[in-house]
Write an enzyme that holds these catalytic residues in place. Structure first.
Site, PDB file in Angstrom:
ATOM      1  N   ARG A 222       0.793  -1.229   0.000  1.00 33.14           N
ATOM      2  CA  ARG A 222       0.000   0.000   0.000  1.00 33.14           C
ATOM      3  C   ARG A 222       0.824   1.277   0.000  1.00 33.14           C
ATOM      4  O   ARG A 222       0.276   2.358  -0.149  1.00 33.14           O
ATOM      5  CB  ARG A 222      -0.931   0.009   1.223  1.00 33.14           C
ATOM      6  CG  ARG A 222      -2.043  -1.012   1.130  1.00 33.14           C
ATOM      7  CD  ARG A 222      -2.831  -1.092   2.423  1.00 33.14           C
ATOM      8  NE  ARG A 222      -2.021  -1.630   3.517  1.00 33.14           N
ATOM      9  CZ  ARG A 222      -2.424  -1.696   4.784  1.00 33.14           C
ATOM     10  NH1 ARG A 222      -3.614  -1.235   5.122  1.00 33.14           N
ATOM     11  NH2 ARG A 222      -1.642  -2.216   5.720  1.00 33.14           N
TER      12      ARG A 222
ATOM     13  N   ARG B 107      -5.801  -2.026  -6.461  1.00 33.77           N
ATOM     14  CA  ARG B 107      -6.592  -2.731  -5.460  1.00 33.77           C
ATOM     15  C   ARG B 107      -7.904  -2.020  -5.134  1.00 33.77           C
ATOM     16  O   ARG B 107      -8.782  -2.578  -4.472  1.00 33.77           O
ATOM     17  CB  ARG B 107      -5.776  -2.857  -4.151  1.00 33.77           C
ATOM     18  CG  ARG B 107      -4.842  -4.025  -4.117  1.00 33.77           C
ATOM     19  CD  ARG B 107      -5.349  -5.235  -3.353  1.00 33.77           C
ATOM     20  NE  ARG B 107      -5.711  -4.962  -1.972  1.00 33.77           N
ATOM     21  CZ  ARG B 107      -6.951  -4.898  -1.530  1.00 33.77           C
ATOM     22  NH1 ARG B 107      -7.952  -5.057  -2.346  1.00 33.77           N
ATOM     23  NH2 ARG B 107      -7.183  -4.672  -0.255  1.00 33.77           N
TER      24      ARG B 107
ATOM     25  N   ASP C  91      -1.295 -13.958   0.610  1.00 33.03           N
ATOM     26  CA  ASP C  91      -1.445 -13.753   2.044  1.00 33.03           C
ATOM     27  C   ASP C  91      -1.263 -15.087   2.740  1.00 33.03           C
ATOM     28  O   ASP C  91      -1.620 -16.131   2.188  1.00 33.03           O
ATOM     29  CB  ASP C  91      -2.829 -13.181   2.353  1.00 33.03           C
ATOM     30  CG  ASP C  91      -2.905 -12.641   3.772  1.00 33.03           C
ATOM     31  OD1 ASP C  91      -3.267 -13.415   4.687  1.00 33.03           O
ATOM     32  OD2 ASP C  91      -2.584 -11.464   3.979  1.00 33.03           O
TER      33      ASP C  91
END
Length: 366
Positions: A40, A49, A85
């Site tokens: 981010r 995203r 993830d």
């Protein structure tokens, strides 16, 4: 060698500095990559995203590929790490995890009682459940065009167990740790189940094109030395051993493996002997001390305090130089001691990468 060098007709690797350092071979400069380098802190990441649910992004090979490549368009990093993830593994076991804005990953029904283990899939077909990660790896490996190696990863059993019981992040991990004290047998049962899935998952990543693997034991710091010995280390060792023997069995490349156990400097000696080529370090240990404890047979990775990237660029250069002098430039992969934070300035990440290359080349010359 044709198959080992490029299974599935992958492009030939142009920069293998990271792989050479991982195997303990000599390098002209110290390789560098950053945990959470696809993240981010990049405006292009937030844009890609923006409209997407987090786990929906993880399930889109095309988006994972794009996010993995973004930092490499900006910085001369020496490795890429697939965008994914660690919580895709509990999902593969049948648990529901959602990303709650402002709160992070949240399990809708965490494990509360020992009986809840029966709700988990006891046999997981990783290709059926996690094939989207394998597709992302294969696509990304082709799209990288051999620029740098691609790293695959998984969470380690204890770290995943702690999330599955806590239901999300926690400062104490008291619910998960209470299982270790109250239900040791059930804890081992869960850890074993997780280890088996992780082993197949990591082997599948190599088959898909991953050229190195990292195991994240992010919650090691919540355990003391004894619980780490009982509930974390045996599974960490087992994952390395089983992955390697399965890679051999399936005639797949024997890729270097990295163990990163955050805040576990009480276990560095054990981690250095756990069967991994590389031991990752957080920022709370001195380089010289880490070298003394891990010996000469493993490569070290880390360990600049991520918050050092808030410093002015010249200061980042000084800190990197000091870190390189502490570790030495060989058998070493530069990284941060944890992941990049969302509010970091991409230019400072660039300064970090450049400082590693410049200073390590200079030290090697002299």
């Amino acid at each position: 060698c044709s198959f080992v060098c490029s299974p599935k007709g992958f492009p030939k690797l142009k920069n293998d500095t990271f792989l050479r350092a991982a195997r303990g071979e000599e390098t002209e400069h110290t390789p560098v990559w950053c945990m959470r380098q696809a993240g981010r802190y990049l405006p292009e990441f937030r844009e890609t995203r923006a409209a997407q649910d987090f786990f929906a992004t993880c399930r889109s090979p095309k988006l994972c590929c794009e996010l993995t490549l973004q930092p490499l368009r900006r910085f001369p990093l020496d490795a890429a790490i697939i965008f994914s993830d660690i919580l895709v593994v509990p999902q593969a076991l049948g648990m529901e995890v959602v990303m709650v804005p402002g709160k992070g990953p949240t399990f809708t029904e965490p494990l509360k009682e020992v009986e809840d283990l029966l709700k988990l899939r006891q046999k997981v077909d990783v290709t059926a459940e996690l094939g989207y990660v394998f597709q992302a790896i294969t696509l990304t490996r082709h799209s990288l065009e051999g620029r740098v190696p691609l790293i695959g990863f998984s969470g380690a059993p204890w770290t995943l167990m702690s999330y599955m019981i806590e239901g999300g992040g926690s400062t104490t991990m008291s619910k998960a740790k209470s299982w270790l004290y109250r239900h040791p047998e059930a804890s081992h049962q869960l850890l074993r189940l997780l280890a088996d899935v992780i082993i197949d998952y990591l082997v599948g990543q190599v088959a898909a094109g991953a050229q190195a693997l990292q195991l994240f034991e992010s919650h090691a710091g919540h355990l003391g030395p004894e619980q780490f010995q009982d509930f974390a280390l045996p599974y960490i060792q087992d994952v390395a051993q089983a992955v390697k023997s399965k890679l051999k069995e399936e005639a797949l490349p024997l890729v270097p493996m990295i163990i990163f156990a955050k805040d576990a400097h009480y276990a560095l000696r054990d981690l250095a002997n756990a069967g991994y080529e590389v031991v990752g370090l957080d920022w709370t240990i001195r380089p010289q001390e880490a070298r003394a404890q891990t010996g000469k047979d493993v490569t070290l990775q880390g360990n600049l305090d991520p918050c050092a990237l808030y410093a002015p660029k010249e200061k980042i250069g000084e800190l990197v130089k000091k870190m390189l002098e502490g570790f030495g430039t060989q058998r070493y992969i530069a990284n941060l001691g944890h992941g990049l934070y969302p509010d970091m300035n991409p230019e400072h990440v660039g300064a970090f990468v450049e400082a590693v290359h410049t200073h390590s080349r200079h030290i090697n010359k002299h």
